[in-house]
Write an enzyme that holds these catalytic residues in place. Structure first.
Site, PDB file in Angstrom:
ATOM      1  N   CYS A 129     -18.184 -15.878  30.212  1.00 45.45           N
ATOM      2  CA  CYS A 129     -19.093 -16.340  29.159  1.00 45.45           C
ATOM      3  C   CYS A 129     -19.828 -17.592  29.638  1.00 45.45           C
ATOM      4  O   CYS A 129     -19.202 -18.617  29.922  1.00 45.45           O
ATOM      5  CB  CYS A 129     -18.357 -16.654  27.866  1.00 45.45           C
ATOM      6  SG  CYS A 129     -19.500 -17.242  26.602  1.00 45.45           S
ATOM      7  N   GLY A 264     -25.509  -3.091  25.271  1.00 51.29           N
ATOM      8  CA  GLY A 264     -25.430  -4.365  24.571  1.00 51.29           C
ATOM      9  C   GLY A 264     -26.612  -4.627  23.670  1.00 51.29           C
ATOM     10  O   GLY A 264     -26.704  -4.113  22.552  1.00 51.29           O
TER      11      GLY A 264
END
Ligand SMILES: Cc1cc2nc3c(=O)[nH]c(=O)nc-3n(C[C@H](O)[C@H](O)[C@H](O)COP(=O)(O)O)c2cc1C
Length: 310
Positions: A129, A264
């Site tokens: 992340c 996504g």
């Protein structure tokens, strides 16, 4: 056409699944179509305790993709197990639970809890992340740290552990090899690329966080290049992602060396995107002369991957 795929510890009806953070916990999408149709569901990242995430604005549309700096907002692993997973457990669709943290101890705690939860078929270890200061990316950019964290999580997990790689590194193959040697069961790739967009009036970044993760079709060529590079050096199953919005994109990822594919950002513009791709896949494979998913995998010349027959 049978689209089934057998990955390490995962039996999928088809190779398509929504990517973590782009499908929440499925509730909103359930109003559009039957979630039983999906190959799997990758759920939003869980941390040890609830996280509010970064300050707003934390999403921006650019001329070539989307920037986000959500910062791992989530209600915490216990709340997810109690309040979110029961909804998804009603579907005959494997849940891949995304594990995040700031320290190795937090990752291990979350992984342990999630791997015990009903319906969780695999963990996706989020060491990539780019939007939090502590954790995530620090484990994903250093092969030794990636290896140590993967080993620690493998030691407590009751389900297969897939490690999600960051593209924000100079040598993604080295990280992939490190997690393979640490006993990872598979790899998911790629997470977003660090980017920035400026406000033309102030010259300041548009996102409160300054930088954010770039996703969408703009990153697909980078993802394809990285999947191909990792596939040449690593024999673990790969779930590929980055800019997928059509069945042709799936075909390209499979040809690059992926065994399954996640969607996504495209879910935000078309909530039917995963379903549309699954519906279009047989005709698309046929149009390009492939008899099945297995046929693509065999013809792309790789070894060591078990894919069920057509
Ligand atoms: C709004 C947003 C939130 C995301 N949240 C997560 C997350 O919680 N965990 C994670 O591993 N990846 C997260 N991602 C990364 C996606 O799962 C995916 O790897 C990336 O967006 C590339 O695929 P795409 O181009 O199809 O969106 C997020 C992406 C977006 C756009």
């Amino acid at each position: 056409m049978n689209l089934a795929v057998e990955l390490q510890g995962l039996s999928l009806k088809n190779p398509i699944m929504p990517a973590s953070g782009c499908f929440g916990f499925g509730r909103e999408f359930h109003e559009f179509y039957d979630l039983n149709e999906l190959g799997a569901i990758m759920i939003k990242a869980a941390t040890g305790t609830a996280r509010f995430g970064n300050a707003t604005p934390r999403v921006a549309e650019t001329s070539s993709g989307m920037l986000n700096a959500i910062g791992l907002q989530n209600p915490g692993v216990e709340s997810i197990i109690e309040n979110e997973l029961p909804f998804l457990q009603q579907f005959d669709t494997p849940i891949i639970a995304n594990v995040a943290g700031s320290t190795e101890e937090e990752y291990v705690y979350v992984a342990n809890k999630l791997s015990e939860a009903e319906g969780v078929a695999a963990l996706e270890l989020n060491i990539s992340c780019p939007n939090v200061k502590n954790g995530g990316i620090q484990f994903g950019t250093n092969p030794e740290e990636a290896m140590a964290l993967t080993e620690a999580v493998k030691a407590v997990s009751r389900v297969p552990v897939y490690v999600k790689l960051s593209p924000n590194v100079s040598d993604i193959v080295a990280i992939a090899q490190a997690v393979e040697s640490a006993g990872a069961d598979g790899i998911t790739m790629i997470n977003t690329l660090i980017g920035m967009q400026l406000d033309l009036r102030t010259g300041e970044p548009l996102l409160a966080n300054g930088t954010g993760g770039l996703s969408g079709p703009a990153i697909k060529p980078i993802a394809i290049r990285m999947v191909r590079a990792v596939r040449e050096h690593v024999s673990l199953p790969i779930i590929g992602m980055g800019g997928v919005s059509h069945a042709e994109d799936v075909l390209e990822f499979l040809l690059a060396g992926a065994d399954a594919v996640a969607v996504g950002t495209a879910n935000f513009t078309n909530p039917y995107c995963c379903k549309n791709i699954i519906d279009a896949l047989p005709d698309t494979l046929d149009r390009y002369g492939y008899a099945s998913v297995k046929d693509i995998v065999e013809r792309s010349g790789r070894r060591g991957i078990s894919i069920s027959s057509s």
